[in-house]
Structures are given as structure tokens and as C-alpha cells.
Design a protein around this motif. Structure first.
Motif, short mmCIF file in Angstrom:
data_model
loop_
_atom_site.label_atom_id
_atom_site.label_comp_id
_atom_site.label_asym_id
_atom_site.label_seq_id
_atom_site.Cartn_x
_atom_site.Cartn_y
_atom_site.Cartn_z
N ASP A 257 15.90 -0.28 12.98
CA ASP A 257 16.22 -1.34 13.94
C ASP A 257 15.99 -2.74 13.39
N ALA A 258 15.12 -2.87 12.38
CA ALA A 258 14.83 -4.19 11.82
C ALA A 258 15.33 -4.23 10.38
N GLY A 259 16.50 -4.86 10.20
CA GLY A 259 17.13 -4.86 8.88
C GLY A 259 16.31 -5.53 7.80
N GLN A 260 15.47 -6.52 8.19
CA GLN A 260 14.69 -7.26 7.20
C GLN A 260 13.34 -6.62 6.92
N LEU A 261 12.97 -5.60 7.69
CA LEU A 261 11.61 -5.09 7.61
C LEU A 261 11.28 -4.51 6.25
N GLU A 262 12.18 -3.70 5.70
CA GLU A 262 11.88 -3.04 4.43
C GLU A 262 11.67 -4.07 3.31
N SER A 263 12.55 -5.07 3.23
CA SER A 263 12.40 -6.06 2.17
C SER A 263 11.17 -6.94 2.40
N ALA A 264 10.85 -7.20 3.68
CA ALA A 264 9.67 -8.00 3.97
C ALA A 264 8.40 -7.28 3.55
N ILE A 265 8.33 -5.98 3.87
CA ILE A 265 7.14 -5.21 3.49
C ILE A 265 7.08 -5.05 1.98
N ASP A 266 8.23 -4.89 1.35
CA ASP A 266 8.27 -4.81 -0.11
C ASP A 266 7.62 -6.05 -0.73
N GLY A 267 8.03 -7.23 -0.22
CA GLY A 267 7.45 -8.47 -0.74
C GLY A 267 5.97 -8.57 -0.48
N GLU A 268 5.54 -8.16 0.70
CA GLU A 268 4.12 -8.23 1.04
C GLU A 268 3.29 -7.30 0.16
N MET A 269 3.81 -6.12 -0.11
CA MET A 269 3.04 -5.16 -0.91
C MET A 269 2.95 -5.61 -2.37
N ARG A 270 4.00 -6.21 -2.88
CA ARG A 270 3.95 -6.74 -4.25
C ARG A 270 2.93 -7.88 -4.34
N TYR A 271 2.93 -8.73 -3.31
CA TYR A 271 1.96 -9.81 -3.29
C TYR A 271 0.53 -9.25 -3.24
N GLY A 272 0.33 -8.18 -2.49
CA GLY A 272 -0.99 -7.56 -2.42
C GLY A 272 -1.47 -7.08 -3.78
N LEU A 273 -0.56 -6.49 -4.56
CA LEU A 273 -0.92 -6.07 -5.92
C LEU A 273 -1.33 -7.26 -6.78
N ASP A 274 -0.54 -8.32 -6.72
CA ASP A 274 -0.82 -9.50 -7.54
C ASP A 274 -2.13 -10.17 -7.13
N LEU A 275 -2.42 -10.15 -5.83
CA LEU A 275 -3.67 -10.76 -5.35
C LEU A 275 -4.88 -10.02 -5.90
#
Length: 442
Positions: A257-275
Motif C-alpha cells: 500500500d505504501a509505494g515509498q516504504l521499501e526504498s525509505a526503509i532501505d535508506g534508513e537501514m543503510r544509514y544505521g549501518l554507517d552510523l
């Protein structure tokens, strides 16, 4: 609230004046709009003009009679005077109304169109029949009184049926603006990685040779004299590849239902790794699966005797001196933004900032070395070093985000699991190329 002046109310005045008997207007102009009125605009206009011409003729005839009577008798009798006044009032009223007749007929056409649409819709509607602004003004007591009084002066009417933004009026056509760009939380700058030498590896461990002995016996030797012997030694060292990872779970419905959700979570998870990577590079304690970070491997600060050591600037300069005595040139300074702000706010005895005009934008530097403020440092903690010589970061696996239903009870619960992984190793090869300390003063 809309204001209706004399000029704008002329069309309604035709109706009210006709009702009062002051003006004879063709029947098609007043009353309930006829379905064929839009097709008879020219005919109606001709009838009204004809009526105006008739009244004009009466006015002229009355004026001629009055002039003749005045010449012969020296005055007008009461009957002639009353007839002249009545004809003139009727002519003036009809002339003023005719000036806006075309606007009235245009409004009539619009009303006919509205009526046709209502009929086409089956006459559906709830509650009492709605009243247009024109209908409301035409039936108002104020307008009728103005017509009866001879249409003199200005008339200001305040219609109650004004169009507003509430429901049932113009509000039904007002749609909210929707901005679908998510407002994410702020992300921390991660500058430490860029300070280091970077390489790649295709193994799970990086081995390298680290010099541990240097005995330099070089000396001046006479001809045929015995040369002194120097000694050197290296030891094998290794840096193990470590994994940084995390997962999150999302329902199938949310992903669909949320077309942007997968890409948004992808970005958040990559940021979490870098942090987490940033924190490990700077301060990993080397235990368990942690990296051995720069602060852990750095040389502890030791102030040289006899030199000033009372401000943050003094302390950092002494750290650079310690590095220089170990034969390394300082290329960078890392510290918490709070401590850097305290340094930039220092003033001389006249109140001027030591670092110059605050309006001038420039790269943060101190004693010729780049300053890198980062909240990864705790407040009061600092480090100076030659970072390129001090450590090398080895990437084994770049950040990778995967999604799958094959985890636990995901399949029967309609869930997906997203995981993010990166693998790397870090070798602090020259801990003496780093000096770390704090801003605690005795």
C-alpha cells in the motif's frame, strides 16, 4: 461578506420596481426563469427598449405641453405638473434599470442553465430549496423601499447567500494539498571514515607486518674500522573482518500500500549501518565482535612541561606537539561540536573574536590542521593525528539490504523481513600517529 452597490443591484431593482408598479417590464424578465429565456435574450431586450422609447415619447410630449402652458398662462396647473413629475420619474427609473439589463439577462441564462442541470439530475436535493444571491436581493425589503423612494442615492445590500469555503457552498470544490515526501528525522554527519586510508579485501582476515624493532647503530667509522650493527624487527599482525547488521519486519500490506516504504526503509537501514561503523571506527573497544577503534589504539595525551595548558587551544596545540615529537605531522583534529563552538567563541581583551569575522565562511582549521567536529566524540574528548598513516579501513562487503518472507513465521503471518549487512576490517597500524585526551583542567 459580499457588498452589493446600486450599480450591481440594478438587475434586482427591475424586479422590485416592477412589483411596485413603477415600471412596466416584459414578463419574461421577471419572475421564475423560463426554460427558453436564454434563446429569447434579443427579443426581451427589444421589448424593453420599445417600452423605454414609449415612456420617452410621453416625457417629451408632457414637457412640450408644459412649455406651451407656461408661455400662455405664465405657470403650470397642478395636473400638468403632477403628470410631468410622474412621467419623468418613470423615465429615470426605467433608464437606470436598462443600463444593467444585459447583466440581468446574462444572470437569467445562468439560472436557466442551473435549472436544466437540476432537472437533468432528477431534481434531487435535500432540505429547503436554495436561494441565489439575486433572488435574495430582489425580495429584500431594503430594495423595495429604495425603489418606492424613487431610486435616489446609493443602496448597499449584504446578501446572506454568499459563497464561502464551508461545506455545501464553495467548500465542496476545495481539496487539500498532499505532499507525499516523508519528513524524516535528522541524520548525523559521518566524517571519520573519510579521514582514513581505504582498501578492499576478499578474505575474512587481513594480515600485515608491523615493525616492532628499530635499533639504529649508524655511526662515523674510520677507514678499515668495524661497522656497528643495527637491528630491525617486524611482527605479523592481523585485523579480522567484522559484520555490522540489523533487521526489521514489515507487513505485506504495508509494502503493497505504501509505494515509498521499501526504498525509505532501505535508506534508513543503510544509514544505521554507517552510523554504527562510525562509532566503531572511532571508539570500538576491540572486545568480542567490536573493532579496535582509533581512540582505543591512540597514544594518551601527556603535556610537555613548562608550556601553557589552560585553554582548549593550548591543549590541542600540546597534543600536536606530542605528535610532532613522535615524528608525525598532524593532518586533522577531531572533537565534539560543543568544544569546537567554545573555541570559536573565544575573544581577545577588546571583545573581538580570535578566529576573525563570524560572517566569513571558511573551512574549520586550527594550527594549520583541518578540524572535524562530530557528535561521535563525547563532549570534552579530542584527538589529533595523521589519520592516513595511522589506520587503514578494509571493505569486505559493501552495504547490502535484502528482503524475504523466509524467516520464522513470516509466511503464515504475512510479514517480510528486511536485513542490512556490511562487513569490514580496520587495522590501526600506527597508534603513535594518534594522540587523544580531554579538556579537563586542574
Amino acid at each position: 461578506m459580499k457588498m452589493m452597490t446600486k450599480s450591481a443591484a440594478s438587475a434586482a431593482a427591475i424586479i422590485a420596481a416592477a412589483s411596485a408598479g413603477a415600471i412596466r417590464v416584459p414578463a419574461g424578465v421577471v419572475g421564475t426563469p423560463r426554460m427558453d429565456a436564454a434563446g429569447n435574450v434579443e427579443k426581451l431586450l427589444g421589448e424593453v427598449k420599445s417600452e423605454l422609447a414609449r415612456v420617452g415619447d410621453e416625457v417629451r410630449q408632457t414637457a412640450e405641453d408644459a412649455l406651451k402652458q407656461a408661455k400662455s398662462a405664465g405657470d403650470l396647473n397642478a395636473e400638468t405638473k403632477e403628470k410631468a413629475d410622474k412621467a419623468l420619474a418613470e423615465f429615470n427609473g426605467l433608464s437606470g434599470a436598462l443600463m444593467k439589463l444585459e447583466g440581468k439577462l446574462e444572470a437569467l441564462e445562468t439560472r436557466n442553465l442551473d435549472l436544466e442541470q437540476t432537472v437533468a439530475a432528477g431534481g434531487r436535493g435535500g432540505g429547503a430549496p436554495s436561494q441565489t444571491v439575486g433572488q435574495e436581493l430582489a425580495g429584500s425589503d431594503e430594495l423595495k423601499a429604495w425603489v418606492t423612494g424613487g431610486l435616489n442615492g446609493n443602496l448597499v445590500l449584504k446578501p446572506k447567500a454568499a459563497i464561502t469555503s464551508v461545506g455545501g457552498s464553495g467548500g465542496g470544490l476545495i481539496w487539500p494539498t498532499e505532499d507525499r515526501t516523508p519528513v524524516n528525522m535528522a541524520r548525523q554527519r559521518l566524517p571519520i571514515r573519510a579521514l582514513l586510508m581505504q582498501a578492499t579485501t576478499d578474505s575474512d582476515v587481513v594480515k600485515y607486518a608491523k615493525q616492532t624493532l628499530r635499533t639504529n647503530a649508524a655511526a662515523m667509522v674510520a677507514e678499515e674500522g668495524t661497522m656497528p650493527e643495527s637491528a630491525y624487527g617486524w611482527t605479523q599482525a592481523e585485523a579480522n573482518v567484522r559484520k555490522i547488521a540489523h533487521v526489521t519486519n514489515i507487513s505485506d500490506e504495508a509494502l503493497a500500500d505504501a509505494g515509498q516504504l521499501e526504498s525509505a526503509i532501505d535508506g534508513e537501514m543503510r544509514y544505521g549501518l554507517d552510523l554504527e561503523e562510525e562509532a566503531q571506527i572511532l571508539a570500538g573497544d576491540g572486545t568480542g565482535q567490536n573493532l579496535s577503534g582509533l581512540v582505543t589504539e591512540a597514544t594518551a595525551f601527556s603535556a610537555a612541561a613548562g608550556l601553557p595548558d589552560t585553554t582548549r587551544i593550548d591543549r590541542l596545540r600540546l597534543g600536536m606537539l606530542q605528535l610532532a615529537l613522535a615524528n608525525y605531522a598532524t593532518t586533522g583534529i577531531t572533537l565534539n561540536p560543543i568544544d569546537w563552538a567554545a573555541i570559536e567563541l573565544l575573544k581577545d581583551t577588546t571583545g573581538r573574536y580570535i578566529f576573525g569575522d563570524p560572517n566569513v565562511s571558511k573551512t574549520p582549521m586550527l594550527w594549520g590542521a583541518d578540524v572535524v567536529p562530530t557528535v561521535t566524540h563525547s563532549a570534552g574528548e579530542w584527538m589529533v593525528g595523521n589519520f592516513m598513516m595511522a589506520a587503514t579501513l578494509y571493505d569486505r562487503q559493501a552495504a547490502e539490504v535484502q528482503i524475504s518472507s523466509e524467516h520464522g513465521t513470516n509466511f503464515v503471518e504475512g510479514m517480510k523481513t528486511m536485513r542490512a549487512i556490511k562487513r569490514l576490517a580496520m587495522a590501526v597500524k600506527r597508534g603513535s600517529a594518534l594522540v587523544t585526551g580531554d579538556f579537563t583542567f586542574a
